[in-house]
Scaffold this motif. Structure first.
Motif, mmCIF file in Angstrom:
data_model
loop_
_atom_site.group_PDB
_atom_site.id
_atom_site.type_symbol
_atom_site.label_atom_id
_atom_site.label_comp_id
_atom_site.label_asym_id
_atom_site.label_seq_id
_atom_site.Cartn_x
_atom_site.Cartn_y
_atom_site.Cartn_z
ATOM 1 N N LYS A 36 11.185 -9.923 16.434
ATOM 2 C CA LYS A 36 11.750 -8.625 16.829
ATOM 3 C C LYS A 36 11.195 -7.511 15.936
ATOM 4 O O LYS A 36 10.844 -6.431 16.413
ATOM 5 C CB LYS A 36 13.277 -8.682 16.727
ATOM 6 N N THR A 37 11.082 -7.786 14.653
ATOM 7 C CA THR A 37 10.528 -6.802 13.714
ATOM 8 C C THR A 37 9.035 -6.614 13.945
ATOM 9 O O THR A 37 8.522 -5.500 13.902
ATOM 10 C CB THR A 37 10.773 -7.254 12.258
ATOM 11 N N VAL A 38 8.325 -7.724 14.203
ATOM 12 C CA VAL A 38 6.887 -7.651 14.453
ATOM 13 C C VAL A 38 6.608 -6.785 15.676
ATOM 14 O O VAL A 38 5.707 -5.932 15.662
ATOM 15 C CB VAL A 38 6.276 -9.069 14.645
ATOM 16 N N ARG A 39 7.386 -6.968 16.747
ATOM 17 C CA ARG A 39 7.191 -6.189 17.982
ATOM 18 C C ARG A 39 7.334 -4.682 17.704
ATOM 19 O O ARG A 39 6.636 -3.866 18.295
ATOM 20 C CB ARG A 39 8.230 -6.598 19.035
ATOM 21 N N LYS A 40 8.228 -4.356 16.804
ATOM 22 C CA LYS A 40 8.498 -2.957 16.489
ATOM 23 C C LYS A 40 7.269 -2.259 15.880
ATOM 24 O O LYS A 40 7.028 -1.080 16.116
ATOM 25 C CB LYS A 40 9.677 -2.915 15.507
ATOM 26 N N ILE A 41 6.494 -3.021 15.096
ATOM 27 C CA ILE A 41 5.347 -2.431 14.394
ATOM 28 C C ILE A 41 4.015 -3.028 14.882
ATOM 29 O O ILE A 41 2.981 -2.855 14.235
ATOM 30 C CB ILE A 41 5.478 -2.641 12.865
ATOM 31 N N GLN A 42 4.057 -3.714 16.031
ATOM 32 C CA GLN A 42 2.908 -4.506 16.483
ATOM 33 C C GLN A 42 1.607 -3.696 16.560
ATOM 34 O O GLN A 42 0.573 -4.103 16.037
ATOM 35 C CB GLN A 42 3.206 -5.126 17.850
ATOM 36 N N GLY A 43 1.657 -2.541 17.213
ATOM 37 C CA GLY A 43 0.451 -1.739 17.386
ATOM 38 C C GLY A 43 -0.152 -1.305 16.062
ATOM 39 O O GLY A 43 -1.361 -1.433 15.829
ATOM 40 N N ARG A 44 0.697 -0.797 15.166
ATOM 41 C CA ARG A 44 0.201 -0.303 13.875
ATOM 42 C C ARG A 44 -0.295 -1.438 12.987
ATOM 43 O O ARG A 44 -1.305 -1.302 12.289
ATOM 44 C CB ARG A 44 1.310 0.486 13.162
ATOM 45 N N LEU A 45 0.410 -2.590 13.026
ATOM 46 C CA LEU A 45 0.008 -3.720 12.186
ATOM 47 C C LEU A 45 -1.319 -4.317 12.683
ATOM 48 O O LEU A 45 -2.182 -4.674 11.872
ATOM 49 C CB LEU A 45 1.108 -4.787 12.180
ATOM 50 N N ILE A 46 -1.488 -4.419 13.997
ATOM 51 C CA ILE A 46 -2.760 -4.907 14.545
ATOM 52 C C ILE A 46 -3.904 -3.985 14.120
ATOM 53 O O ILE A 46 -4.970 -4.444 13.711
ATOM 54 C CB ILE A 46 -2.678 -5.009 16.089
ATOM 55 N N ARG A 47 -3.654 -2.686 14.186
ATOM 56 C CA ARG A 47 -4.677 -1.707 13.803
ATOM 57 C C ARG A 47 -5.098 -1.900 12.339
ATOM 58 O O ARG A 47 -6.286 -1.895 12.018
ATOM 59 C CB ARG A 47 -4.138 -0.292 14.023
ATOM 60 N N GLU A 48 -4.123 -2.096 11.454
ATOM 61 C CA GLU A 48 -4.416 -2.284 10.023
ATOM 62 C C GLU A 48 -5.179 -3.589 9.775
ATOM 63 O O GLU A 48 -6.110 -3.633 8.973
ATOM 64 C CB GLU A 48 -3.118 -2.269 9.207
ATOM 65 N N LEU A 49 -4.773 -4.655 10.458
ATOM 66 C CA LEU A 49 -5.452 -5.946 10.263
ATOM 67 C C LEU A 49 -6.877 -5.914 10.819
ATOM 68 O O LEU A 49 -7.789 -6.512 10.242
ATOM 69 C CB LEU A 49 -4.655 -7.076 10.917
ATOM 70 N N SER A 98 0.834 -1.201 0.000
ATOM 71 C CA SER A 98 0.000 0.000 0.000
ATOM 72 C C SER A 98 0.873 1.257 0.000
ATOM 73 O O SER A 98 1.767 1.391 0.841
ATOM 74 C CB SER A 98 -0.903 0.000 1.230
ATOM 75 N N PRO A 99 0.644 2.177 -0.933
ATOM 76 C CA PRO A 99 1.467 3.406 -0.989
ATOM 77 C C PRO A 99 1.364 4.232 0.285
ATOM 78 O O PRO A 99 2.300 4.952 0.638
ATOM 79 C CB PRO A 99 0.871 4.173 -2.184
ATOM 80 N N SER A 100 0.222 4.138 0.983
ATOM 81 C CA SER A 100 0.028 4.972 2.179
ATOM 82 C C SER A 100 0.550 4.316 3.459
ATOM 83 O O SER A 100 0.495 4.909 4.529
ATOM 84 C CB SER A 100 -1.465 5.281 2.356
ATOM 85 N N SER A 101 1.060 3.071 3.357
ATOM 86 C CA SER A 101 1.511 2.358 4.559
ATOM 87 C C SER A 101 2.843 2.912 5.064
ATOM 88 O O SER A 101 3.789 3.091 4.291
ATOM 89 C CB SER A 101 1.667 0.865 4.247
ATOM 90 N N ASP A 102 2.903 3.186 6.370
ATOM 91 C CA ASP A 102 4.160 3.684 6.949
ATOM 92 C C ASP A 102 4.984 2.555 7.578
ATOM 93 O O ASP A 102 6.007 2.808 8.209
ATOM 94 C CB ASP A 102 3.877 4.778 7.985
ATOM 95 N N ILE A 103 4.518 1.303 7.406
ATOM 96 C CA ILE A 103 5.269 0.172 7.968
ATOM 97 C C ILE A 103 5.711 -0.800 6.877
ATOM 98 O O ILE A 103 6.163 -1.896 7.159
ATOM 99 C CB ILE A 103 4.429 -0.584 9.033
ATOM 100 N N LYS A 104 5.594 -0.373 5.609
ATOM 101 C CA LYS A 104 5.876 -1.288 4.501
ATOM 102 C C LYS A 104 7.323 -1.782 4.506
ATOM 103 O O LYS A 104 7.597 -2.940 4.205
ATOM 104 C CB LYS A 104 5.509 -0.650 3.159
#
Length: 225
Positions: free
Chosen positions: A104-117, A66-72
């Protein structure tokens, strides 16, 4: 010449035979997406993913491109190992398991990735858990001299507790022992996260997921003011 004239002309394959040998155009545009989405899931021993797991893998891929994703950028190296649904108080929770090497990478973006899912899965509660190996007391049979503390049952269950509530942090823990000897773990969450990401509505989900993973009872709450 007479023999040459008797040779039969080459016959064209019937239309219905051609259609079987040629790839169908229907759904061709979908295939590259599903093929790329398959990179987001790695099952043990090459097992085939379930429909739910393919759906989660595609959602991860969609967020990554996604072009708008800040965790890509972080999501590029992340892939899941399994997913399951769990019913909690008349709603479904989605539990996604990740290999420990990418945790380790998942933990770094956990909150934002959960929100997107959660947006993609119709507001289901999404919980992430890392795959960890528990070594029992017969670890020497596996050629190990010392059992790492991180591989003991107690340690793995403690780590799962932190996974389940993430990105919220655990503020404190108390174990209450009932008259019948049963144990109930009371987990106090960081009060500063009380109003974040609808965490308070997820407390029952945390309990149900932890029970499913460990077969242990736990109650999650925020400190009383």
């Amino acid at each position: 010449l007479a023999q040459a004239s008797r040779q039969e002309p080459r016959r064209c394959a019937p239309a219905h035979h051609r259609s079987q040998s040629e790839p169908s155009r229907a759904g061709a545009g979908r295939r590259p997406t599903m093929f790329n989405a398959r990179k987001k899931i790695l099952k043990e021993k090459g097992a085939a993913p379930t429909d739910l797991e393919e759906e989660v893998a595609k959602a991860l891929f969609d967020i990554e491109v996604s072009p708008s994703s800040d965790i890509k950028a972080d999501l590029r190296d992340v892939y899941m190992s399994s997913a399951q649904e769990l019913e909690v108080k008349n709603r479904l929770a989605l539990v996604v398991h990740f290999p420990f090497r990418v945790w380790k990478t998942v933990r770094k973006i956990q909150g934002r990735l959960i929100r997107e899912l959660e947006k993609k899965f119709n507001k289901k509660h999404v919980v992430f858990v890392a795959n960890r190996t528990i070594l029992d007391k017969n670890f020497r049979r596996k050629g190990l001299q010392v059992r790492p503390r991180s591989r003991t049952l107690t340690s793995v269950h403690e780590s799962m507790l932190e996974d389940v509530v993430g990105p919220t942090e655990i503020f404190g823990k108390r174990t209450r022992i009932g008259v019948d000897g049963s144990k109930l773990l009371k987990v106090i969450l960081d009060p500063k996260d009380k109003d974040k990401e609808n965490v308070e509505a997820k407390l029952a989900t945390f309990s149900a997921v932890y029970k499913k993973l460990t077969n242990k009872e736990a109650v999650f709450q925020f400190p009383e003011v």
